[in-house]
Design a protein around this motif. Structure first.
Motif, mmCIF file in Angstrom:
data_model
loop_
_atom_site.group_PDB
_atom_site.id
_atom_site.type_symbol
_atom_site.label_atom_id
_atom_site.label_comp_id
_atom_site.label_asym_id
_atom_site.label_seq_id
_atom_site.Cartn_x
_atom_site.Cartn_y
_atom_site.Cartn_z
ATOM 1 N N LYS A 365 0.695 -1.265 -0.022
ATOM 2 C CA LYS A 365 -0.085 0.073 -0.105
ATOM 3 C C LYS A 365 1.075 1.156 0.085
ATOM 4 O O LYS A 365 0.436 2.196 -0.606
ATOM 5 C CB LYS A 365 -0.840 -0.154 1.193
ATOM 6 N N TYR A 366 2.044 1.340 0.598
ATOM 7 C CA TYR A 366 2.660 2.606 1.008
ATOM 8 C C TYR A 366 4.078 2.381 0.384
ATOM 9 O O TYR A 366 4.936 3.595 0.351
ATOM 10 C CB TYR A 366 2.768 2.687 2.378
ATOM 11 N N SER A 367 4.779 1.187 0.084
ATOM 12 C CA SER A 367 6.418 1.248 -0.299
ATOM 13 C C SER A 367 6.358 0.488 -1.482
ATOM 14 O O SER A 367 7.664 -0.270 -1.265
ATOM 15 C CB SER A 367 6.931 0.805 0.784
ATOM 16 N N PHE A 368 5.940 0.507 -2.596
ATOM 17 C CA PHE A 368 5.846 0.011 -3.880
ATOM 18 C C PHE A 368 6.200 -1.508 -3.846
ATOM 19 O O PHE A 368 7.038 -1.970 -4.455
ATOM 20 C CB PHE A 368 7.067 0.672 -4.250
ATOM 21 N N GLY A 369 5.611 -2.238 -2.666
ATOM 22 C CA GLY A 369 5.770 -3.607 -2.499
ATOM 23 C C GLY A 369 7.259 -4.149 -1.964
ATOM 24 O O GLY A 369 7.532 -5.245 -2.364
ATOM 25 N N GLU A 370 8.028 -3.217 -1.557
ATOM 26 C CA GLU A 370 9.310 -3.627 -1.174
ATOM 27 C C GLU A 370 9.476 -3.409 0.510
ATOM 28 O O GLU A 370 9.050 -2.465 0.874
ATOM 29 C CB GLU A 370 10.422 -3.230 -1.916
ATOM 30 N N LEU A 371 10.443 -4.034 1.136
ATOM 31 C CA LEU A 371 10.832 -3.809 2.358
ATOM 32 C C LEU A 371 12.270 -4.299 2.574
ATOM 33 O O LEU A 371 12.817 -4.900 1.865
ATOM 34 C CB LEU A 371 9.789 -4.362 3.515
ATOM 35 N N ARG A 372 12.918 -3.833 3.856
ATOM 36 C CA ARG A 372 14.325 -4.254 4.027
ATOM 37 C C ARG A 372 14.323 -4.880 5.424
ATOM 38 O O ARG A 372 13.451 -4.601 6.443
ATOM 39 C CB ARG A 372 15.179 -3.285 4.200
ATOM 40 N N VAL A 373 15.403 -5.687 5.616
ATOM 41 C CA VAL A 373 15.546 -6.213 7.005
ATOM 42 C C VAL A 373 17.021 -5.543 7.418
ATOM 43 O O VAL A 373 17.866 -5.482 6.646
ATOM 44 C CB VAL A 373 15.814 -7.851 7.079
ATOM 45 N N THR A 374 16.897 -5.069 8.636
ATOM 46 C CA THR A 374 18.126 -4.315 9.417
ATOM 47 C C THR A 374 18.940 -5.232 9.933
ATOM 48 O O THR A 374 18.519 -6.255 10.412
ATOM 49 C CB THR A 374 17.839 -3.089 10.289
ATOM 50 N N HIS A 375 20.442 -4.946 9.943
ATOM 51 C CA HIS A 375 21.226 -5.644 11.017
ATOM 52 C C HIS A 375 20.639 -5.498 12.419
ATOM 53 O O HIS A 375 21.275 -6.455 13.086
ATOM 54 C CB HIS A 375 22.643 -5.001 10.795
ATOM 55 N N GLU A 376 19.903 -4.819 12.647
ATOM 56 C CA GLU A 376 19.770 -4.560 14.262
ATOM 57 C C GLU A 376 18.293 -5.226 14.350
ATOM 58 O O GLU A 376 17.661 -4.978 15.396
ATOM 59 C CB GLU A 376 19.405 -3.004 14.586
ATOM 60 N N GLN A 377 17.768 -6.168 13.620
ATOM 61 C CA GLN A 377 16.633 -6.959 13.506
ATOM 62 C C GLN A 377 15.388 -6.379 13.707
ATOM 63 O O GLN A 377 14.222 -6.771 14.391
ATOM 64 C CB GLN A 377 16.912 -7.762 14.821
ATOM 65 N N ASN A 378 15.233 -5.359 12.711
ATOM 66 C CA ASN A 378 14.038 -4.500 12.551
ATOM 67 C C ASN A 378 13.799 -4.591 10.951
ATOM 68 O O ASN A 378 14.580 -4.946 10.293
ATOM 69 C CB ASN A 378 14.168 -2.882 12.985
ATOM 70 N N LEU A 379 12.451 -4.062 10.658
ATOM 71 C CA LEU A 379 12.011 -4.130 9.146
ATOM 72 C C LEU A 379 11.919 -2.565 9.018
ATOM 73 O O LEU A 379 11.661 -1.840 9.608
ATOM 74 C CB LEU A 379 10.764 -4.887 9.120
ATOM 75 N N VAL A 380 11.992 -2.363 7.627
ATOM 76 C CA VAL A 380 12.123 -1.150 6.722
ATOM 77 C C VAL A 380 11.005 -1.034 5.691
ATOM 78 O O VAL A 380 11.293 -1.974 4.811
ATOM 79 C CB VAL A 380 13.540 -0.516 6.642
ATOM 80 N N LEU A 381 10.107 -0.261 5.807
ATOM 81 C CA LEU A 381 9.335 0.382 4.502
ATOM 82 C C LEU A 381 10.144 1.399 4.022
ATOM 83 O O LEU A 381 10.422 2.446 4.569
ATOM 84 C CB LEU A 381 7.937 0.800 4.775
ATOM 85 N N SER A 382 10.947 1.172 2.805
ATOM 86 C CA SER A 382 11.955 2.098 2.299
ATOM 87 C C SER A 382 11.391 3.234 1.403
ATOM 88 O O SER A 382 12.323 4.071 1.515
ATOM 89 C CB SER A 382 12.932 1.169 1.367
#
Length: 564
Positions: A365-382
């Motif tokens: 809905k908000y991030s073009f269908g993509e996301l990221r996993v961080t080294h600090e064990q969180n998720l990112v809507l880019s």
């Protein structure tokens, strides 16, 4: 993002079929456990304390929403309803049945994912900056190079049986968010005086039993030679790395034994034989891969939004969340949103199947269908419009994903520890939860400021405790679980290895230990100094003196009066 070509599809399909037959033979008794062990490890399947654990590769931390939904499906159908995101941007499932693993791998292949080379003495998952492609301080997007190295290293026959596991990280920005100094090979994209793109090459970094920061062996390597130069490094390591002692088998030990200058000389000598060979990267190939990482259809948006600015002022909770969990974007009017997997009471890095489905929906809905996993064990809507931030905040709160603690004390990095891992000396998750509960006061955390607290259940350092501003290491002491504390570690441009403050502590003492460390920081800090800056200025001694000054007996919740 990258999509599999016909070769990727064929390789993964053949590997799944091969592995399915290996599982069949194991279940039929045709293979012993000793014979099966190296085969399952090559497919990311470990046997842990209670069950099998499957580690799935998330190349350079980049995920599509359909892939996250598959993780949610696997969590529901094959695990206990959740997964654990790791410090190497992968995901692990801790309650897997071996007979179901071929079907899991088939399902992963259907969304262009696999578990290949997530274990074994080979080149592991290539990691990078979770904000690659969107960071304002980025020189060059490192993801095409990550993908090229992923393809090159997968099933590379010469490097399938290295002396020990091998980890590569690439950073393309001014600020190192890929922790390149603590990897076997760290690559930083740079420009020379002529404006040409190349790599600064670091070798021999790592944590574990012998924590060492990587050493520079080349200040500028033309980008065309990145594969051949890494190949030269791996050849020297493959030939001279120790195989007689697992604890001395990492490349950092070889670099230290030879000396940086001699190791670099041997790499350069080896490289001269191959530098213009088949591993030379061409502009055509780089452009082919880079085409998968083109920018999404960004809109032209205003650089400021008066309503958004007013809401931050009027709504303190929203303003705190924006301050901690919303990161800058190179495109005006957009931001990156960090969804915290560190709500108090939840094991750090864990996400339920429902949460994963929910995040996938947010990404669509908000991030073009993509996301990221961080080294600090969180998720990112880019790629989020600033005008959508309030809607995301409200939605994320409903799923426990909006804790405004990114970079703060309770944004704890933590391995699964003794609750799951057979290698662990002590539990990690209960320590993280006890500390989070003790300091579960967001006003207090914001006042204290940025502190990175990392916990590992054993010396393998999967929780990266060596580079935590405060590091906690689980140790065995006469069959009991105890915890060693270090101070002054850091990742990034100013990476450092933490120093142990003294004898270890019992589990119940740990919240009070952290409390005392924070009291020293508040007492000694100058103006707006962050914890790491104060620790570097005053050293370990003041912390050690206060922590051990009187016996630690009881626990109490931190409050404003204690830190006045």
């Amino acid at each position: 993002m990258y999509r599999y070509d016909q070769y990727d599809h064929q390789i993964v399909k053949e590997r799944v079929a091969q592995y399915a037959d290996q599982v069949r033979r194991r279940l039929n008794g045709e293979l012993t456990e000793d014979e099966f062990r190296p085969l399952r490890l090559q497919n990311g399947l470990y046997y842990q304390r209670h069950a099998y654990m499957l580690r799935i590769a998330v190349p350079y931390g980049l995920l599509a929403s359909r892939q996250l939904r598959m993780f949610a499906h696997i969590a529901r159908e094959h695990d206990r309803g959740y997964g654990h995101f790791t410090t190497r941007q992968n995901i692990q499932f801790n309650w897997i049945k071996v007979e179901e693993t071929p079907e899991i791998l088939r399902k992963l292949a259907s969304v262009e994912m696999h578990a290949i080379q997530t274990s074994g003495n080979c080149v592991r998952n290539i990691t990078s900056d979770e904000y690659a492609g969107i960071a304002p301080d980025e020189l060059v997007d490192p993801r095409p190079y990550c993908e090229i190295l992923r393809q090159w290293s997968t099933f590379h026959p010469e490097f399938a049986y290295l002396p020990r596991k091998f980890k590569i990280a690439i950073n393309g920005a001014e600020e190192d968010r890929a922790a390149i100094l603590v990897h076997d090979i760290g690559l930083s994209i740079v420009k020379n005086e002529q404006g040409e793109i190349g790599f600064r090459v670091l070798v021999g970094g790592g944590m574990g039993r012998t924590p060492i920061l990587g050493s520079e062996i080349r200040a500028f390597l033309p980008w065309q030679h990145v594969m051949s130069y890494i190949e030269a490094i791996l050849r020297v390591y493959n030939q001279y790395g120790r195989r007689d002692n697992i604890y001395k088998a990492r490349i950092k030990i070889l670099v230290k034994a030879l000396g940086v200058e001699e190791f670099a000389r041997q790499v350069e000598e080896e490289w001269q034989h191959i530098k213009d060979g088949p591993s030379t990267l061409t502009r055509e190939e780089l452009d082919r891969v880079a085409a998968y990482f083109t920018a999404p259809a960004y809109e032209t948006l205003p650089t400021t939004d008066a309503a958004f600015d007013q809401l931050k002022t009027d709504n303190k909770a929203f303003g705190n969340w924006v301050k901690r969990n919303v990161k800058p974007h190179r495109v005006p009017g957009y931001a990156a949103v960090v969804l915290s997997l560190k709500k108090t009471g939840v094991p750090p890095g864990d996400a339920t199947a429902d949460q994963m489905d929910f995040v996938a929906d947010l990404a669509d809905k908000y991030s073009f269908g993509e996301l990221r996993v961080t080294h600090e064990q969180n998720l990112v809507l880019s790629d989020v419009k600033i005008t959508d931030l309030e809607a995301i905040w409200n939605a994320a709160k409903s799923q426990g994903l909006a804790t405004p603690n990114i970079g703060l004390l309770t944004d704890i990095v933590c391995c699964p520890g003794g609750d799951f891992c057979a290698l662990a000396n002590a539990k990690s998750i209960p320590i993280a939860q006890d500390i989070a509960e003790r300091f579960d006061n967001l006003d207090f955390q914001h006042d204290i400021g940025e502190i990175e607290l990392n916990i590992s259940g054993c010396i393998n350092s999967c929780g990266h405790h060596h580079v935590g501003h405060i590091g906690i290491l689980g140790v065995d002491k006469d069959g009991s679980e105890w915890y060693q504390v270090s101070i002054g570690g850091a990742q990034g441009n100013q990476s450092s290895i933490g120093k142990i403050i003294g004898p270890s502590f019992s589990a119940h003492q740990m919240p009070e230990v952290i409390d005392r460390i924070l009291k020293v920081y508040v007492r000694e800090r100058q103006e707006d100094e962050r914890f790491i800056e104060t620790a570097r200025r005053i050293g370990v001694a003041p912390f050690k003196e206060y922590v051990y000054a009187t016996p630690i007996k009881s626990e109490h919740k931190a409050g404003e009066d204690a830190y006045a």
